[in-house]
Design a protein around this motif. Structure first.
Motif, mmCIF file in Angstrom:
data_model
loop_
_atom_site.group_PDB
_atom_site.id
_atom_site.type_symbol
_atom_site.label_atom_id
_atom_site.label_comp_id
_atom_site.label_asym_id
_atom_site.label_seq_id
_atom_site.Cartn_x
_atom_site.Cartn_y
_atom_site.Cartn_z
ATOM 1 N N LEU A 20 0.829 -1.200 0.000
ATOM 2 C CA LEU A 20 0.000 0.000 0.000
ATOM 3 C C LEU A 20 0.870 1.259 0.000
ATOM 4 N N LEU A 21 1.876 1.246 0.838
ATOM 5 C CA LEU A 21 2.790 2.384 0.927
ATOM 6 C C LEU A 21 3.507 2.617 -0.392
ATOM 7 N N ASP A 22 3.931 1.547 -1.022
ATOM 8 C CA ASP A 22 4.585 1.642 -2.327
ATOM 9 C C ASP A 22 3.656 2.293 -3.343
ATOM 10 N N ASP A 23 2.421 1.829 -3.390
ATOM 11 C CA ASP A 23 1.441 2.393 -4.333
ATOM 12 C C ASP A 23 1.155 3.862 -4.029
ATOM 13 N N CYS A 24 1.081 4.179 -2.744
ATOM 14 C CA CYS A 24 0.815 5.561 -2.333
ATOM 15 C C CYS A 24 1.962 6.482 -2.746
ATOM 16 N N LEU A 25 3.190 6.086 -2.432
ATOM 17 C CA LEU A 25 4.359 6.902 -2.781
ATOM 18 C C LEU A 25 4.508 7.045 -4.295
ATOM 19 N N SER A 27 2.133 7.087 -6.462
ATOM 20 C CA SER A 27 1.122 8.045 -6.931
ATOM 21 C C SER A 27 1.519 9.480 -6.591
ATOM 22 N N ILE A 28 2.180 9.662 -5.454
ATOM 23 C CA ILE A 28 2.624 11.006 -5.062
ATOM 24 C C ILE A 28 3.627 11.556 -6.067
ATOM 25 N N TYR A 29 4.591 10.731 -6.441
ATOM 26 C CA TYR A 29 5.637 11.208 -7.344
ATOM 27 C C TYR A 29 5.182 11.267 -8.801
ATOM 28 N N ARG A 30 4.015 10.702 -9.086
ATOM 29 C CA ARG A 30 3.421 10.846 -10.413
ATOM 30 C C ARG A 30 2.541 12.097 -10.495
ATOM 31 N N ASP A 95 -2.912 4.014 2.751
ATOM 32 C CA ASP A 95 -3.853 3.253 1.923
ATOM 33 C C ASP A 95 -4.626 4.138 0.946
ATOM 34 N N THR A 96 -3.977 5.213 0.498
ATOM 35 C CA THR A 96 -4.568 6.089 -0.511
ATOM 36 C C THR A 96 -3.713 6.080 -1.777
ATOM 37 N N VAL A 97 -4.353 6.356 -2.892
ATOM 38 C CA VAL A 97 -3.660 6.516 -4.167
ATOM 39 C C VAL A 97 -4.160 7.822 -4.771
ATOM 40 N N ILE A 98 -3.298 8.823 -4.805
ATOM 41 C CA ILE A 98 -3.737 10.139 -5.246
ATOM 42 C C ILE A 98 -3.659 10.275 -6.763
ATOM 43 N N LYS A 99 -4.292 11.327 -7.285
ATOM 44 C CA LYS A 99 -4.306 11.582 -8.719
ATOM 45 C C LYS A 99 -3.443 12.811 -9.048
ATOM 46 N N ARG A 100 -3.415 13.165 -10.325
ATOM 47 C CA ARG A 100 -2.496 14.194 -10.811
ATOM 48 C C ARG A 100 -2.606 15.512 -10.057
ATOM 49 N N ILE A 223 -12.788 22.813 4.769
ATOM 50 C CA ILE A 223 -13.428 22.801 3.453
ATOM 51 C C ILE A 223 -13.369 21.427 2.800
ATOM 52 N N TYR A 224 -14.522 21.027 2.251
ATOM 53 C CA TYR A 224 -14.612 19.822 1.430
ATOM 54 C C TYR A 224 -14.489 20.263 -0.021
ATOM 55 N N TYR A 225 -13.418 19.802 -0.686
ATOM 56 C CA TYR A 225 -13.085 20.249 -2.036
ATOM 57 C C TYR A 225 -13.192 19.053 -2.994
ATOM 58 N N PRO A 226 -14.358 18.852 -3.623
ATOM 59 C CA PRO A 226 -14.577 17.655 -4.438
ATOM 60 C C PRO A 226 -14.139 17.785 -5.890
ATOM 61 N N LYS A 227 -13.388 18.833 -6.214
ATOM 62 C CA LYS A 227 -12.948 19.035 -7.598
ATOM 63 C C LYS A 227 -11.848 18.053 -7.997
ATOM 64 N N VAL A 228 -11.207 17.447 -7.011
ATOM 65 C CA VAL A 228 -10.237 16.382 -7.256
ATOM 66 C C VAL A 228 -10.559 15.239 -6.290
ATOM 67 N N SER A 229 -10.073 14.059 -6.595
ATOM 68 C CA SER A 229 -10.411 12.903 -5.766
ATOM 69 C C SER A 229 -9.204 11.994 -5.572
#
Length: 305
Positions: A20-25, A27-30, A95-100, A223-229
């Motif tokens: 999970l950590l690998d996937d999270c990191l 996604s951060i660097y992407r 346990d998160t995978v972030i986007k661009r 603030i809840y900012y739903p413009k990105v997920s």
């Protein structure tokens, strides 16, 4: 002159979540990084799954801190902040995978709205549904009763029955909320330190509600900012949720400890913030309910093989 070396620091607490950590990191660097500099800090709570070896080999730029024992979520996050040097801080679950744009867009909003003390984004689960734990009201006695009795699910759009998950709000619009989850919280570092950082009385669960309560008491908005997920494999870091239980190394003893911690968290929060706001009979009933629910939750994992 800016006294910080970086614009944003990301703090990730890890406990036996290597993949999970690998996937999270990854996604951060992407993702698009802040122009003012990005710092990533991983605080490991004595994992036994070679998580930190993976970090050292694949992400040498990460500040890696190895604790000799499991300090819990709150204290480990505080350790991470103390090791960071950035104007803004993002507390992010492993346990998160972030986007661009998951970093830069909420950061821009935070920087341009001085009245905002913290910001979160839309989190969605593995099945594509929204993670409502990231969009909550205060756990008042009535809100908690509505949640635990199922009334909130029966009347999801009701302001009366679903004040816990704020189901009456339009989730595609930017708006203020009382409480967000610790899985994605971005805020100014100075404010975080000014209000006392994470309360280390909590071991796991409840510390995010406590932090949000103090942000609001200090006169700032959340603030809840739903413009990105961001994808959130909810419960994977604890191993308590069966849909993500295979994603982490969490033995029976650890699950029991975390289950007990969740009940402890409800009691700590209520005594700290609500015991003087409600009649003694209400407080007694609430604490009794917490004790019963906590024992049942612990028993559930004690009976599992």
């Amino acid at each position: 002159m800016n006294k910080y070396k970086n614009e944003l620091a990301i703090i990730i607490v890890n406990y036996n979540t290597r993949q999970l950590l690998d996937d999270c990191l990854d996604s951060i660097y992407r993702a698009d990084a802040p122009t003012g500099g990005l710092q990533v800090v991983v605080v490991d709570n004595a994992s036994v799954d070679d998580s930190m070896d993976m970090v050292a080999k694949k992400y040498p730029g990460v500040i890696a801190i190895k604790n000799s024992a499991n300090l819990g979520f709150a204290k480990a996050n505080n350790v991470g902040v103390d090791a960071s040097d950035a104007k803004y801080v993002l507390f992010l679950n492993s346990d998160t995978v972030i986007k661009r744009y998951s970093l830069v867009k909420p950061l821009k909003y935070l920087k341009t709205h001085q009245e905002v003390g913290a910001i979160t984004i839309k989190l969605y689960l593995k099945d594509g549904t929204i993670d409502f734990d990231n969009h909550r009201g205060y756990p008042t006695p009535w809100a908690s009763i509505s949640k635990f009795t199922g009334l909130a699910k029966l009347f999801p759009k009701s302001t009366f029955f679903n004040s816990y998950y704020l189901g009456f709000q339009k989730l595609d619009k930017i708006h203020q909320i009382p409480v967000t989850a610790g899985s994605f919280v971005m805020m100014p570092t100075k404010l975080f330190k000014d209000i006392g950082m994470w309360d280390e009385t909590y071991f796991f669960y409840g510390e995010d509600i406590d932090l949000c309560f103090r942000i609001n008491e200090a006169g700032f908005k959340i603030i809840y900012y739903p413009k990105v997920s961001t994808l959130h494999l909810r419960g994977a870091s604890s191993g308590l949720r069966k849909e993500n239980a295979q994603s982490t190394v969490s033995d029976r003893a650890n699950k029991i400890k975390i289950a007990k911690s969740s009940a402890d968290a409800w009691r700590i929060f209520y005594k700290k913030f609500y015991s003087k706001r409600y009649p003694k009979i209400v407080t007694a009933l609430v604490l009794a309910g917490i004790a019963v629910k906590g024992k049942l939750r612990v028993l559930k994992y004690q009976l599992k093989k």
